[in-house]
Write a protein that holds these residues in place. Sequence first.
Motif, short mmCIF file in Angstrom:
data_model
loop_
_atom_site.label_atom_id
_atom_site.label_comp_id
_atom_site.label_asym_id
_atom_site.label_seq_id
_atom_site.Cartn_x
_atom_site.Cartn_y
_atom_site.Cartn_z
N LEU A 76 0.85 -1.23 0.01
CA LEU A 76 -0.15 0.02 0.00
C LEU A 76 0.69 1.24 0.12
N LEU A 121 -0.93 8.22 2.70
CA LEU A 121 -2.30 7.34 3.05
C LEU A 121 -3.30 8.20 3.41
N THR A 146 -8.48 7.32 6.33
CA THR A 146 -9.06 5.79 6.62
C THR A 146 -8.09 4.69 6.08
N GLU A 147 -7.25 4.65 5.28
CA GLU A 147 -6.10 3.88 5.17
C GLU A 147 -5.10 3.71 6.35
N ARG A 148 -4.85 4.84 6.92
CA ARG A 148 -4.22 4.63 8.13
C ARG A 148 -4.79 4.23 9.31
N TYR A 179 -7.08 1.95 9.16
CA TYR A 179 -7.03 0.35 8.90
C TYR A 179 -5.63 -0.15 9.05
N SER A 187 -9.86 -5.17 8.73
CA SER A 187 -9.00 -3.89 8.11
C SER A 187 -8.02 -4.52 7.14
N LEU A 219 -7.66 -3.40 2.97
CA LEU A 219 -6.45 -2.94 2.50
C LEU A 219 -6.05 -3.94 1.44
N ALA A 279 -7.79 -2.83 -1.62
CA ALA A 279 -7.02 -1.44 -2.07
C ALA A 279 -5.99 -1.69 -2.90
#
Length: 249
Positions: A65, A76, A79-81, A83, A95, A99, A102
Amino acid sequence: MEPVTSSSAAGRKRLPAKVMASVAVPSGAKVSAAVLDLESGASAAYGEDTFDTASIVKVDILATLLLRAQDAGRRLTATERAYATKMIENSDNASATALWHAIGRAEGLDAANERFGLSATSGGDGDLWGLTRTTAADQLVLLQQVFGAQSLLSAASRTYVQGLMEGVEADQRWGVSAAAVGSSWALKNGWMPRSATGLWDVNSIGRVTVDGAGLLVAVLSKGTVSQAEGISLVEAAAKAAVAGFASAS
């Protein structure tokens, strides 16, 4: 376990078989271990078997990622952080699945791993990221991307992953950390029972400090009758591998 000859900038060596012979491997179980010295680059591995990753693949998912975000010239998202934190510190599966999608699931993971230099790792089918297949030696290559200076990941990305691996929740602070001298370590563990057999896959990867040296350690196991037995096997193998590596250096 039979030792595997290792090669590095520091030369070639064979670790003493008697060191790993001290590890009691339960009947029907298998274990593989690998160690790398961050300063010298010297490394060695015991065993060449391929194992299911279980949750240690979450480090690979996050590294992928971050690499994709770097390629896109972005950070990031919040939301990505969120997760990522839950995925690494709490080993949250939902989570990880978010990802996994993603990054493009196995196709995205495999593409990043080709760039990272992993040659014996393949992503799990569909949403089965925990069935990604890997070797202990390949996990050292991944750990070098997280902890080594010669990495495709930026310094900020490496620091971010390291911080999460240092902050795993209390009940997951087992595994390769058993080989550390003191409290300086960072890790990610993986564990899962196999539905077909009831036997467990238990794995641990990370960085430990021993006598002031930073060592990357990966231990993979399969075939134990319980998670507790798998943890004991992984910790014994980590201690033996690190001790054998040090004695051979």
